[in-house]
Structures are given as C-alpha cells and as structure tokens.
Design an enzyme around this catalytic site. Structure first.
Site, PDB file in Angstrom:
ATOM      1  N   GLU A 170       0.779  -1.254   0.000  1.00 34.61           N
ATOM      2  CA  GLU A 170       0.000   0.000   0.000  1.00 34.61           C
ATOM      3  C   GLU A 170       0.804   1.293   0.000  1.00 34.61           C
ATOM      4  O   GLU A 170       0.229   2.362   0.175  1.00 34.61           O
ATOM      5  CB  GLU A 170      -1.013   0.009   1.169  1.00 34.61           C
ATOM      6  CG  GLU A 170      -2.048  -1.089   1.037  1.00 34.61           C
ATOM      7  CD  GLU A 170      -3.211  -1.010   2.024  1.00 34.61           C
ATOM      8  OE1 GLU A 170      -3.069  -0.313   3.039  1.00 34.61           O
ATOM      9  OE2 GLU A 170      -4.242  -1.656   1.760  1.00 34.61           O
TER      10      GLU A 170
HETATM   11  C1  BMA Z   1      -4.834  -3.508   4.696  1.00 36.58           C
HETATM   12  C2  BMA Z   1      -3.585  -4.146   5.239  1.00 36.58           C
HETATM   13  C3  BMA Z   1      -3.293  -3.767   6.638  1.00 36.58           C
HETATM   14  C4  BMA Z   1      -4.527  -3.605   7.453  1.00 36.58           C
HETATM   15  C5  BMA Z   1      -5.763  -4.009   6.723  1.00 36.58           C
HETATM   16  C6  BMA Z   1      -7.014  -3.757   7.473  1.00 36.58           C
HETATM   17  O1  BMA Z   1      -4.587  -2.392   4.003  1.00 36.58           O
HETATM   18  O2  BMA Z   1      -2.548  -3.901   4.390  1.00 36.58           O
HETATM   19  O3  BMA Z   1      -2.544  -2.610   6.670  1.00 36.58           O
HETATM   20  O4  BMA Z   1      -4.418  -4.309   8.610  1.00 36.58           O
HETATM   21  O5  BMA Z   1      -5.811  -3.279   5.569  1.00 36.58           O
HETATM   22  O6  BMA Z   1      -7.223  -2.380   7.668  1.00 36.58           O
END
Ligand code: BMA
Length: 809
Positions: A415
């Site tokens: 991300e």
């Molecule tokens: C995603 C993951 C984590 C997170 C999850 C839930 O973006 O990459 O960073 O725990 O969302 O929010």
C-alpha cells in the site's frame, strides 16, 4: 568438514541487577513471562501495563567457550531483534540494526563473556528519524525508521508489543579452507527437461586461497538421480544439472507436489568435503501475466502454462512474539488454509520473512506463496543507514527462500505506492524520499540479479505504472477497502477488479477465546476489554453498521450481536468471492484479508488468535471449493453462476425452488448447465422461478451435486421469518474419541444455523459453519473434542443453547 554448535543453552537476561534464565531463540517478553516478571500481554489490558519493556535497553549474556581445531570459528545469528552491540570479553565484535537479516562474526580463538546488548527499538528509530527526517505513516509509531517487524508497534488488528532479543537460532560454525557462502538454485522447466542452475559462492580462509575447489550437486527424486561436479573459478562456480522429464510441482488442486532433494557439497581435492547444503526443490514454471487487454491490464498467475484463479488469503505473523512460532504451529495453520481450499498465501509486508518451516509446508501442500518485501503503510526513507540495510536484507532473504517451489511472487510493498498518491503524503514529504526507489529500483534489480526466474511486482496494490492510479481496479492488483469502511457488502458487486489482493470484513473472535482473553469481564461490544481488543479505526461502529444494514441491531443481547457480527463477516466475504470468481478470467484472484491473528482480537481473520475457527472459515471452504454454485443478485433478479475450477467439466443439473417464508414450495424447475474445465457458466433463470423483486415472503434455493445457493430479495430485517424450529439428536461417533454428531432436523426454514462448538467445551470444534435448512431437512454436524457430552436430554439442551439462527426467535 564444517562443524556446527547451536548456542541454545546457557544464556541469561539481565534484569534489575539479576540474571534471569533466557531461551534462545526467544525474546525479552518470553523470558520475562517465564520468570513471571510481566503478565501475559494477551490477557485483558496487560498490553498497556507492559509497554515499558519495549522502551528500555536489554542485555543477554553467556560464557562463550570453544576449542575447535578448525582454522576459523564464526558466531552466527540468524536473527537479532534489532539494534545491538555485541561484546566478547570486553571487545566490541560489531553492531547490528536489522531484525530481518543474519549476522556473522569471526571469533576464531576468542572465548569469554559474550554479551548482546539491545537498544530500545524506539531509541534506534528516533536516532534514524533524526538523521533522515520525518515521514508520514498511518499509525503514530516510528516503524518505518527501523528494519523490524512493523506490526510489533501495533496495527489495526495487533497489540503494541515491541520486542528485543535473539529471535532466531544462534550458533558457532567451525570451518577450514573454505565454506559455501551462497547457494542459489535457479530451477526451470524447458519443454520436458527440468533444469537446475546453481550459482555458488565460496568463502576461503587464508590457507584456502588459491586451492582448487570443486562442487558436487545431486538432484534426487523418486525415480531419478542426477549428479555433476564442477570446479570453482576463484570464489565462484556455476553448475548446471538436467533432470529428464521431471514430475511437475503444481499448486494444490492442479496436480501433485513432487519435491526433489538437492544436495550440494563443497570439496577440496586433498581434504575432501568441506561444507554441504541441502534443500528440496520442485520443477514448475511460474509467470504473472500482466498483458494489456480489452478490460485494462490483467494480473493472472500462470503455473506450468495453466492460468489460475488464485484462491488466496493474507497471512500476518502467527504470533506477535514471532520467536514463539514453531514448525508445528506453522503446519497447523497452513493445513487449515489448505483445508479451506486456499491455494495462495500472501505474506504481508508489515510482518516478517517467515521461517523456512513455513515455506516447507507450503511446498508440501501446494500453497503458492506471494512474498511481500517488508514495507507497509508508510513512507520509508531511502537514505543511509536504512538503504544499506534494505539492500542487505533483500539479498539475504531472496537467497534464503528462492529454493522453495511454492514461492511464486516477490512484491515490493504493501500500500505504499497507493499511500503516496492518496493519503496526503506528497505535501509533508516535500520532495523527500519515500520508498519509491526501493520498489521501482533497488528491489527489482536485486530480484533480477539473484532470482531471475520469479516475477516481481512493485507493490500491492499497483496498476503497473504511474499512468494509472495505483489502486485502479482495471489495472493490476486492487485493494477493496471502501466497502468495509463505508458501504454494504453488496457493493463488492459494483466492480470487477483484475485481481483483488485485499478485502475483508471484521468479526469478533470465538466466544471461548474472548472468555480466555478477558477473564471475568461482563462481555458487551463496548466493555473495556472488548474495546481494548478492537484496534481498528471505528471498528465497532463499522461492525454495528454492517449488522444494522441487515438485522435489527441487538442493543443488549451480546450473544446475538456476536453471532450476527460473525454471520455478516462470512456473508460479506462470500459475496465478494462469489461475485469475483464468477467474473473469471477478467478477475484472476481474491486474497482475503486475513487468514490468521497474532493475539485474541476482533479482526478480519477467519481463524482467531487462539486458533479457533470463525464461521467465515467454513464459508471460505465453500466459496473456494473447485465447484461453487452461486445466485448472483442482478438488475433483473438473481442469475445462476456455475463456477468450475476443476480440470473436468461439470454438468450441473440445478434444481431451483421458490419458497414461501413458511416453507411452502411455490415453484420448481430444473436448469442444466455445462461448465467447461476451469470456467464459469451463467444462466438466466425462468421468470416463474424467481421471487418477486422486493418480496419479503419469498426466497429462492438452488441445489446441485450437494451444493446449495440461496437468494432472499430483501435484507433479513425485512424478511417474514417464522421463528426457527428444529429437532436435535445426538449420536456418538464410533472410534472417534469424544466426537459427537449433532443431527438437526428442521421443522421450518432455518437460515444460517450455527453451532458454536466452544460452548460445549473450550477445545471443541465443529466441521461445519453456517447452514441453511428447509423444512424436513436434516444436517449432521460433527463436533470433536467436546469431552463427555450426555447424548440424552441434558446434552441436547446444551447443544440447543449453542445453536443460533438469524430469525428473530
Ligand atoms: C490492509 C492491510 C493492513 C490492514 C488491513 C485492514 O490495508 O494492508 O494494513 O491491517 O488493511 O485495515
């Protein structure tokens, strides 16, 4: 030949002037727990009470002795967490600052008191932050300034437990003349020939310099053995082996997982064998097809030429104290994934490069592994001292893991490319580095150099270039989070991303897990312990709104709130997968956030922190099976989708019945659908079989080959359910210890019937999750590990109290 001595015994941890016994591998928290200095961070709100542990320095000591006759003795740490100074008999051997790499020190002829001093990770992060400058981040902890498991500092499903210690094995290696410093097997398949190209590097002692060295390699399979020997040129050698017609390694469900023993021996002409290295390899090809097409840019795994819809789950560290993970724990969890018909596991970038034991199990089970490099949800400085560490760590782990057949993808980060574009980083960064140089420069260069047979992607999500938004669903990988954050799960159906690398829905853990984690607490969604074990932003608000879109929100009945939250989680994830799978091959995979938990917490996991199964787990097994029957809500009523991911075609005779809420059959018909191998067939249904749009009294059921799909035109809270009625019978299971079959016979429609096995005993498990039964139907649920359950009235009453369904009883 090289000798190895494990340094497991004899370590102590200094604490307030005393020496506590220490376990290696281990960490400060596990040692303080064993000495009863701190309470269990998983219980109640102990996490907060023990925060001091991460904020101070620690030191481990032992007496180092050795009297080898070898020329060289080296002290090897497979993992030091994280900022250390290593002192032997008063001299500094070296310093380290990266949990994710191995370190090696020459201790030839040196013995005495060995001390490994750990600075607080916060102190180290602050020091680096001062050097590199501040960078944006999604959490208020400094995890991007230190090469340490990011989620140690807390995450939206994890506690803040900032560890220190020797978290992986420590040993002495004694050797003479030369050792194998690096072995890189490049395994490919060329037509019917398996090829292994070994790239080797030797390290020599002074005496070994210039001596003629050779290397012998053997590949051994069930029916074949090939051996070759070549000489080193300087410190390098390349050895090529061919295996005629090897049996191919396949992802599970596509074929077997034959593994071949690869053995490499370093030889000196006079002295004989000096060092040896062994791994298991598998012959397969893997590509990630990212060709542009009419829909945008695809993202499809192709293994041995077969295009695959990836049935994935995201993996987070199995324990927030990662040194506690054992091969056994890895095996249990990964077996559960395999039994849920998962075929791909993504090791997420806020965790660790897992132990070899993890990838060994994946090799055996045919679980494809997507490995993130360890960057998540933050802007990372690209300056020293981090840059050198990132490069060294990537080299270490690519070399360590590349032998594994299961590994199908290296991915740059989680991300961060998206974060740069969408999370207001550009202003605060003001031109500072943020990690792009790693994802688009350093890392792909390292993968191309060291492990050129494997695909690399720069990030997840990533559209392939800056020409498109990084999370553009039409290009590459996509993370679908808007739905959980703000919408009803029906909105998953609004788009067809090319590959859904993350999406998910929260639910609380299993009740027995809550009771263990929150002893004595009167449970309510917002009771103090429940709130402490819910780390997501507005997590409970989202859970409540998720429930309220479908059911009257239980205001005071915790058990019903807990059950409904778990039902909504299972339905939400199923809705996403059913829709995206039905859109194969445009969409080529779903990776559910998340398989596992690292402590007891309300989270997106299918398996909770104590290893108990949420209803979502069973639902995953259904929606990830080779054959899936789906009624997809559409503009003009539900459409039947027959998903066939097996290698044989599926001729489905689908019985469709329109029912009244009271269980009367209003219409009945049979539709025949032919789904070719690894394809989806859709069928529009005859109008007379469909419930009237918006009907609160009618529903549709499709059945074929033991599979069932249901469609209700309105949310549950508008549906005219009769109170569910059913009979229960208990049957002992011969030869199965304490297993009991619970046989439920429905008298009415019973929707999403769930047996919560932990109510029959904390160790009990059930083989089925949510079930929808029609009047007269019988379901058999096997409960194991429930102790002595009386099979008559008393037992039946206990089972009745453990059963839930969605009707407002
Ligand atoms: C995603 C993951 C984590 C997170 C999850 C839930 O973006 O990459 O960073 O725990 O969302 O929010």
């Amino acid at each position: 030949m090289k000798d190895v001595t494990q340094l497991t015994e004899g370590w102590s941890l200094r604490h307030e002037g005393a020496l506590l016994p220490a376990r290696v591998p281990g960490c400060v928290h596990t040692d303080l727990l064993a000495a009863q200095v701190i309470p269990d961070p998983f219980i109640g709100r102990n996490e907060t009470e023990i925060a001091w542990v991460g904020r101070q320095g620690w030191s481990y000591v032992t007496e180092l002795t050795h009297d080898s006759t070898h020329e060289r003795t080296e002290l090897v740490f497979d993992g030091l967490d994280t900022a250390t100074g290593i002192v032997l008999a008063g001299d500094v051997l070296g310093t380290t600052r990266n949990m994710h790499r191995a370190h090696r020190f020459d201790v030839t002829g040196r013995t005495g008191r060995l001390e490994v001093r750990f600075d607080s990770a916060y102190e180290e992060a602050d020091r680096v932050r001062t050097l590199t400058g501040n960078r944006p981040n999604v959490y208020p902890e400094p995890f991007q300034y230190i090469r340490k498991m990011a989620c140690s500092f807390g995450w939206d499903w994890g506690p803040t437990v900032v560890t220190a210690g020797m978290w992986r094995p420590v040993r002495l290696e004694h050797w003479s003349t030369a050792r194998l410093a690096e072995v890189r097997p490049l395994v490919t398949v060329d037509g019917a020939t398996g090829r292994v190209e070994l790239r080797l590097r030797a390290e020599r002692t002074e005496r070994g310099t210039g001596r003629p060295l050779t290397v012998r390699a053997t590949v051994r399979g069930e029916e074949a053995e090939t051996e070759r020997q070549v000489s080193f040129t300087g410190d390098e050698a390349v050895l090529r082996l061919e295996v005629a017609a090897p049996r191919l390694w396949w992802p599970r469900g596509y074929g077997d997982q034959p593994l071949y023993e690869l053995e490499v021996t370093l030889l000196d002409e006079e002295e004989g064998p000096l060092d040896a290295w062994r791994r298991r390899i598998g012959f397969r090809t893997v590509e990630l097809d990212r060709s542009p097409d009419a829909h945008g840019t695809g993202c499809t795994f192709v293994v041995n030429g077969v295009r695959i819809f990836a049935r994935g789950v995201n993996w987070i560290p199995g324990d927030v104290l990662p040194s506690r993970m054992t091969p056994e724990r890895y095996r249990i969890r990964l077996l559960q994934a395999a039994e849920a018909n998962v075929d791909l596991v993504r090791v997420w970038g806020g965790g660790i490069y897992e132990d070899d034991a993890f990838y060994d199990v994946c090799d055996e089970l045919g679980l494809m592994v997507w490995q993130d490099f360890l960057f998540a949800c933050a802007a990372y400085p690209e300056e020293q001292p981090l840059r050198g560490e990132v490069e060294a760590e990537a080299r270490d782990n690519v070399v360590r893991l590349m032998a594994h057949a299961s590994l199908v993808l290296w991915n740059g980060n989680n991300e961060n490319l998206w974060g740069f574009r969408d999370w207001d980083w550009e202003g605060p960064l003001a031109g500072d580095s943020w990690g792009e140089g790693y994802y688009l420069g350093v890392l792909p260069r390292i993968v191309a150099e060291l492990d050129p047979t494997r695909p690399y992607t720069a990030g997840s999500p990533w559209s392939g270039s800056w020409d498109h938004h990084p999370n553009d669903p039409r290009h590459g990988t996509h993370h679908s989070w808007e739905v959980w954050n703000r919408q009803d799960y029906a909105e998953y159906r609004a788009s067809v991303p090319r590959f859904v690398a993350e999406f998910g829905w929260q639910a609380p853990p299993v009740l027995a897990t809550l009771h263990r984690a929150l002893p004595g607490e009167h449970l309510a969604p917002d009771s103090p312990g429940m709130l402490h074990h819910q780390k997501a932003e507005d997590g409970n608000g989202k859970l409540d709104r998720g429930i309220a879109r479908h059911f009257p929100l239980p205001e005071t009945d915790f058990d019903r709130w807990h059950y409904l939250a778990q039902v909504v989680q299972a339905r939400a994830v199923a809705a996403g997968i059913e829709h995206w799978r039905a859109n194969w091959p445009v969409c080529a995979g779903t990776v559910v956030w998340q398989l596992n938990d690292c402590w007891p917490v309300s989270s997106w996991a299918a398996i909770d922190g104590d290893g108990r199964l949420k209803p979502l787990y069973h639902e995953l097994r259904r929606v990830y099976a080779d054959r899936l029957l789906t009624l997809l809500p559409g503009e003009d009523g539900p459409v039947l989708a027959v998903d066939n991911q097996s290698g044989a075609s599926w001729h489905a005779q689908v019985t469709l019945r329109r029912f009244d809420a009271d269980g009367t059959v209003l219409a009945r018909g049979v539709v025949e659908v032919e789904a070719a191998p690894r394809s989806v067939a859709r069928s529009v249904l005859p109008a007379e079989l469909l419930p009237a749009p918006g009907s609160s009294k009618e529903f549709l059921v499709a059945d074929a080959d033991g599979l069932r799909a249901v469609h209700f035109p309105v949310p549950d809270r508008e549906f005219a359910y009769l109170p569910a009625r059913y009979d229960i019978r208990l049957e002992a299971v011969p030869g199965e210890g304490t297993a009991v079959d619970v046989v439920v016979t429905a008298r009415t429609l019973v929707r999403d019937l769930l047996l919560q096995p932990d109510r029959l005993g904390p160790a009990a498990s059930a083989d089925r999750g949510l079930l929808t039964l029609l009047p007269g139907e019988e379901a058999r649920i096997r409960v194991s590990g429930c102790g002595d359950l009386d099979l008559d009235l008393e037992g039946i009453e206990r089972v009745r109290a453990a059963l839930f369904s969605v009707d407002p009883a």
